[in-house]
Design an enzyme around this catalytic site. Sequence first.
Site, PDB file in Angstrom:
ATOM      1  N   ARG A  18       0.856  -1.177   0.000  1.00 49.87           N
ATOM      2  CA  ARG A  18       0.000   0.000   0.000  1.00 49.87           C
ATOM      3  C   ARG A  18       0.902   1.239   0.000  1.00 49.87           C
ATOM      4  O   ARG A  18       2.049   1.195   0.436  1.00 49.87           O
ATOM      5  CB  ARG A  18      -0.878   0.003   1.252  1.00 49.87           C
ATOM      6  CG  ARG A  18      -1.893   1.147   1.293  1.00 49.87           C
ATOM      7  CD  ARG A  18      -2.560   1.271   2.651  1.00 49.87           C
ATOM      8  NE  ARG A  18      -3.484   2.408   2.652  1.00 49.87           N
ATOM      9  CZ  ARG A  18      -4.050   2.930   3.738  1.00 49.87           C
ATOM     10  NH1 ARG A  18      -3.783   2.426   4.925  1.00 49.87           N
ATOM     11  NH2 ARG A  18      -4.874   3.965   3.637  1.00 49.87           N
ATOM     12  N   HIS A  19       0.375   2.349  -0.479  1.00 50.77           N
ATOM     13  CA  HIS A  19       1.099   3.616  -0.415  1.00 50.77           C
ATOM     14  C   HIS A  19       1.328   4.020   1.041  1.00 50.77           C
ATOM     15  O   HIS A  19       0.659   3.549   1.955  1.00 50.77           O
ATOM     16  CB  HIS A  19       0.318   4.714  -1.132  1.00 50.77           C
ATOM     17  CG  HIS A  19      -1.069   4.902  -0.565  1.00 50.77           C
ATOM     18  ND1 HIS A  19      -1.315   5.598   0.596  1.00 50.77           N
ATOM     19  CD2 HIS A  19      -2.274   4.449  -0.997  1.00 50.77           C
ATOM     20  CE1 HIS A  19      -2.612   5.583   0.851  1.00 50.77           C
ATOM     21  NE2 HIS A  19      -3.217   4.893  -0.093  1.00 50.77           N
ATOM     22  N   GLY A  20       2.261   4.934   1.240  1.00 51.47           N
ATOM     23  CA  GLY A  20       2.557   5.409   2.585  1.00 51.47           C
ATOM     24  C   GLY A  20       1.542   6.442   3.067  1.00 51.47           C
ATOM     25  O   GLY A  20       0.513   6.699   2.420  1.00 51.47           O
ATOM     26  N   ALA A  63       1.148   2.145   4.291  1.00 49.26           N
ATOM     27  CA  ALA A  63       2.337   1.404   3.850  1.00 49.26           C
ATOM     28  C   ALA A  63       2.259  -0.092   4.136  1.00 49.26           C
ATOM     29  O   ALA A  63       3.276  -0.788   4.095  1.00 49.26           O
ATOM     30  CB  ALA A  63       3.613   1.987   4.451  1.00 49.26           C
TER      31      ALA A  63
END
Length: 491
Positions: free
Chosen positions: A82-84, A399
Amino acid sequence: MTALPPSIVARALLLVTICSTVSAQFPAPRCCETYCYSQDSDRTQVKHFATKTAYEVIHGPSSSREHIVPNCRPSKFWLLSRHGTRLPGKKAISALPQTLKNLRDSILDNYDVRRTRPDVGRLCLDDLELLRNWRWDSNITTDYESFLTAQGWNDLKFLAKREQDRFYEVFNGPYVRENYLFRHTKTQRTEASFRAFADGLFGDGAYVHVNPEPEPADDTLLKPYDFCPAYDANKDRNKDANSEQSKFLRSPLFLQTLSDISTRLGFQYNLSVDQVEAMWDQCRFEQAWHIQEYSPWCSVFTKEQVNVLEYKEDLGYYYQNSYGYPKAADLACYAVSDMIRHLARPENPTVIGYFTHETEIQLFLNALGAKQDREAPRADNYYAMRNRQFRSSELTPFAANVAAVRYQCTDPREPVKVIFFLNEKALMFDWCKVGLCDWSEVQRRYQRYTEGNCAKLYCGGSGAKRVNVGEGFIMLVSVVLTVVLAAIARK
């Protein structure tokens, strides 16, 4: 000492009786346990902020030795991340500044002017001072909605460094395109997360030389839920009055929690769910942006109230992206088959990294069969589910990531092993030996995804492509013209 006249004594006793009666009928407000956020050095509730939990408080320790397997060496690394940490979305940025200012001003008036603060469970002076000094960060505007933050960049950069240290046999040497495959969705936060990860591996600024794969028009690998009408229909069902989350919002436990929060802040009426969620969201965002600081909006909740708010969100995710939705696992078909295919191939690339969103991580964990409870979370079993496996705070914080690592071993019967890591901690399956899984068993467990047809399995074969209104109109006109021309030809 002179005795008081009997008449005065009688009047005094009558006054005490009246005051006691009035006090019993109109007691001072009480809400909950006494708690001071500013004076709490542990702040364990920051680990229970659902999908807006900071990655730093969740991930496995750098000192862990779970990745070390005697007589085995890592040979392949596959990552779904996942994105931060990010900024709020456009709608939130437009509404939160004024909503929170109004709430802050009312709370201060309740405490300073109206004197409606509770006797038990009130905000401590330090927490009240935090709120008094709070201001919306004017740099957070809709121009940057959902953008990755500085902390979000560090989330991914240091994740990459830790993984490189653990699996140095795989992450060896400078960037060579043949050895690495990266891809991200079409959002600023996932693209920036990929760049931060590349910088962590190859050095500051190195991302400009790292070439990710382009995202296809219909990205069923990283965003399968965007192209499945059945998923949207289930999402809508989870908003109706009979969903577990909706029932929980009407439960005595949740209503009492709303009442307690309102009383703690000095309100003589219950705040709305939207108002409580505005404070809850700001608390979680600020705490994830500035991990070592104290968010004023986290001070309005006790630890138990945070647990209740977390459970409310978990009910939504469970029935939308996990075991509460029977088709959830099939939505991750392309991701699981991609993982197995890459781990099976002896040739390059040796490192695969994908950067996506919380929904895809939850769907993928479901397909793996990870973190499954014997009993499903429901509106009526909050206390029974206190130690549940499905906890979005631990599964999909900012994240969040799942890594599958292939090991080449000296075992003549099963020379290939796999360990699955969730947020840098080994996933434990009952069909593996303390997290170490035989490759033959991995293939058998997930052969449904590798041997089946994902185009048919995914979304029941009905959602591989969405047709927009313009495309639909063109198709209709085309069909009509074909029919008309055929009729003319027959004449």
